[in-house]
Scaffold this active site. Structure first.
Site, mmCIF file in Angstrom:
data_model
loop_
_atom_site.group_PDB
_atom_site.id
_atom_site.type_symbol
_atom_site.label_atom_id
_atom_site.label_comp_id
_atom_site.label_asym_id
_atom_site.label_seq_id
_atom_site.Cartn_x
_atom_site.Cartn_y
_atom_site.Cartn_z
ATOM 1 C CE1 TYR A 186 37.992 0.450 83.317
ATOM 2 C CE2 TYR A 186 38.617 2.752 83.068
ATOM 3 C CZ TYR A 186 38.683 1.454 82.630
ATOM 4 O OH TYR A 186 39.431 1.134 81.518
ATOM 5 C CB SER A 235 42.280 4.084 82.093
ATOM 6 O OG SER A 235 41.406 5.144 81.775
#
Length: 246
Positions: free
Chosen positions: A166, A153
């Site tokens: 995350y 990400s």
């Protein structure tokens, strides 16, 4: 968008395991790999979703996939060993592993992030990914040309506020990818790379950005070129690299 056009039989006779294969990017990758000739092992925690993907692949006339219900949050070490033994018995080797399954967890300041929520995200996004990688590596080494693809990400490449667990898990993902790449480089026919999918029309994206118009983002199917490139023989020799799908 990543510029690559895959030939129809790109993944013929390859066995590829996809985690989180029941929906979103995982389902799209599984169906795309099957459409290019691969036998896809559909791993996820919701059997009904996996069965739906299975049915779609079979209805399209592609190689028969396999459904593997497996909860990455609760799986114990011996269950990973059993999974590897089953794959070896049924398929003999593994040519590809797409680490796609992730959970997002609460988007909150670190000060307000509970240890329980942090550890839950790390369990699914990091610990389970490590367990799968280490357990399945001997099977990948039996392939003549294996690829491990990690899902990263943008928040795993530069830290951003409120992405806490995350974001940290995706930094760990990049670290595991790079460590594995360095270990297998020149010593095994296995390559290790990561993909940042970018903003994509998925339920996870909607969870992270509830106010966003989902139609402004590409569908999972539209970002598949880089997933095909890294899983097929055209990327042989590409190792330790961080790719963007868009």
């Amino acid at each position: 968008m990543f510029d690559y056009s895959a030939r129809p039989e790109l993944l013929k006779d390859r066995v590829i395991l996809v985690t989180g294969a029941g929906r979103g990017i995982g389902a799209a990758a599984a169906k795309t790999y099957a459409a290019h000739g691969a036998t896809v092992l559909l791993l996820g925690k919701t059997e009904a979703n996996l069965t739906q993907v299975y049915d779609e692949i079979e209805a399209a006339g592609h190689p028969q996939p396999a459904v593997i219900p497996f909860n990455l949050e609760t799986a114990l070490p011996h269950q990973y060993d059993e999974l590897a033994a089953m794959i070896e018995t049924e398929f003999g080797h593994l040519d590809g592993l797409l680490h796609n399954a992730s959970i997002i967890g609460p988007r909150t300041p670190i000060e307000q992030l509970s240890g329980e929520n942090f550890m839950r995200v790390m369990q699914v996004n990091v610990n389970a990914m490590f367990m799968l990688t280490s357990t399945l590596l001997p099977l990948l080494k039996l392939s003549q040309d294996a690829s491990v693809v990690f899902t990263s990400s943008s928040v795993g490449r530069k830290g951003r506020a409120y992405w806490g667990a995350y974001g940290v898990s995706k930094f760990a993902t990049e670290g595991l990818m790079q460590t594995l790449a360095d270990e297998v480089d020149t010593v095994a026919p296995v390559r290790s790379n990561s993909i940042n999918p970018g903003a994509t029309r998925t339920s996870m994206r909607a969870q992270a950005y509830p106010g966003e118009n989902p139609l402004s983002n590409p569908t999972p199917e539209e970002i598949m070129p880089v997933y095909l490139y890294l899983m097929g023989p055209d990327s042989t020799g590409i190792n330790g690299q961080a790719f963007n799908a868009q």
